[in-house]
Design a protein around this motif. Structure first.
Motif, mmCIF file in Angstrom:
data_model
loop_
_atom_site.group_PDB
_atom_site.id
_atom_site.type_symbol
_atom_site.label_atom_id
_atom_site.label_comp_id
_atom_site.label_asym_id
_atom_site.label_seq_id
_atom_site.Cartn_x
_atom_site.Cartn_y
_atom_site.Cartn_z
ATOM 1 N N GLN A 156 27.218 10.470 -28.693
ATOM 2 C CA GLN A 156 26.808 10.893 -30.029
ATOM 3 C C GLN A 156 27.967 11.567 -30.778
ATOM 4 O O GLN A 156 28.796 12.262 -30.181
ATOM 5 C CB GLN A 156 25.633 11.876 -29.931
ATOM 6 N N GLU A 201 23.098 -1.134 -46.193
ATOM 7 C CA GLU A 201 22.858 0.156 -45.566
ATOM 8 C C GLU A 201 23.013 -0.052 -44.064
ATOM 9 O O GLU A 201 22.340 -0.903 -43.481
ATOM 10 C CB GLU A 201 21.463 0.673 -45.900
ATOM 11 N N GLY A 206 23.207 1.589 -40.146
ATOM 12 C CA GLY A 206 22.909 2.680 -39.237
ATOM 13 C C GLY A 206 23.841 2.599 -38.052
ATOM 14 O O GLY A 206 24.575 1.624 -37.883
ATOM 15 N N PRO A 222 22.458 8.844 -35.165
ATOM 16 C CA PRO A 222 21.072 8.474 -35.480
ATOM 17 C C PRO A 222 20.552 9.126 -36.758
ATOM 18 O O PRO A 222 20.964 10.224 -37.121
ATOM 19 C CB PRO A 222 20.288 8.957 -34.253
ATOM 20 N N ASP A 223 19.666 8.396 -37.417
ATOM 21 C CA ASP A 223 18.973 8.897 -38.614
ATOM 22 C C ASP A 223 19.925 9.303 -39.736
ATOM 23 O O ASP A 223 19.648 10.250 -40.477
ATOM 24 C CB ASP A 223 18.051 10.080 -38.250
ATOM 25 N N HIS A 224 21.051 8.595 -39.846
ATOM 26 C CA HIS A 224 22.005 8.893 -40.916
ATOM 27 C C HIS A 224 22.609 7.581 -41.438
ATOM 28 O O HIS A 224 23.793 7.308 -41.253
ATOM 29 C CB HIS A 224 23.115 9.825 -40.405
ATOM 30 N N PRO A 225 21.788 6.727 -42.089
ATOM 31 C CA PRO A 225 22.326 5.472 -42.617
ATOM 32 C C PRO A 225 23.281 5.732 -43.782
ATOM 33 O O PRO A 225 23.153 6.720 -44.504
ATOM 34 C CB PRO A 225 21.082 4.720 -43.083
#
Length: 151
Positions: free
Chosen positions: A7, A89, A91, A96-99
């Motif tokens: 990550q 867009e 990813g 994660p969760d940040h396109p």
């Protein structure tokens, strides 16, 4: 085997990956990368995302809509990029969760070595071109965050 996904901001994600000289020495890495990518619901996964600083990635842009079309690329090189651009867009499994909306060429031509050690050449359009370029960015230490426009 499902591998842990590195990550952001882990420094391995910012390293320039080294070429692979022994394709056979990759062992089960490519199989494990596919297993990990599918398990994480991704369309691509690069070696640094599983903690390996090697120029290897896997992708499958069609599996979510139907048939699997897995593709592994070792030591990929871009030969040409179209002038035409596309915006998508994107990813990232490491962010994660940040396109992020990214502009990339509509078409690319490239060479790579496949998992059997055979030199390949091919062209990719649309979302496949974007996916290849996203994964090559990983091999060069570039993340989608680098494309973000400051607010």
């Amino acid at each position: 085997m499902i591998l842990p996904i590195v990550q952001h901001p882990d420094p391995v994600l910012r390293q320039l990956c080294q070429p692979v000289f022994d394709v056979a020495g990759l062992g089960g890495l490519i199989v494990d990368m596919f297993d990990t990518m599918y398990d994480a619901q991704g369309r691509g996964l690069a070696a640094p995302q599983v903690g390996r600083s090697e120029r290897v990635f896997v992708m499958d842009c069609t599996w979510k809509e139907g048939e699997r079309t897995p593709l592994a690329m070792i030591n990929p090189e871009i030969l040409s990029r179209s002038r035409g651009q596309q915006r998508n867009e994107e990813g990232c499994l490491s962010i994660p969760d940040h396109p992020v909306e990214v502009e990339r060429p509509e078409r690319i031509e490239m060479t790579w070595t496949d998992a059997q050690g055979t030199q390949r050449r091919g062209a990719f359009d649309g979302i496949e071109a974007a996916c290849v370029l996203h994964e090559i960015d990983h091999l060069d230490g570039v993340l989608i965050l680098d494309y973000e426009v400051p607010a």
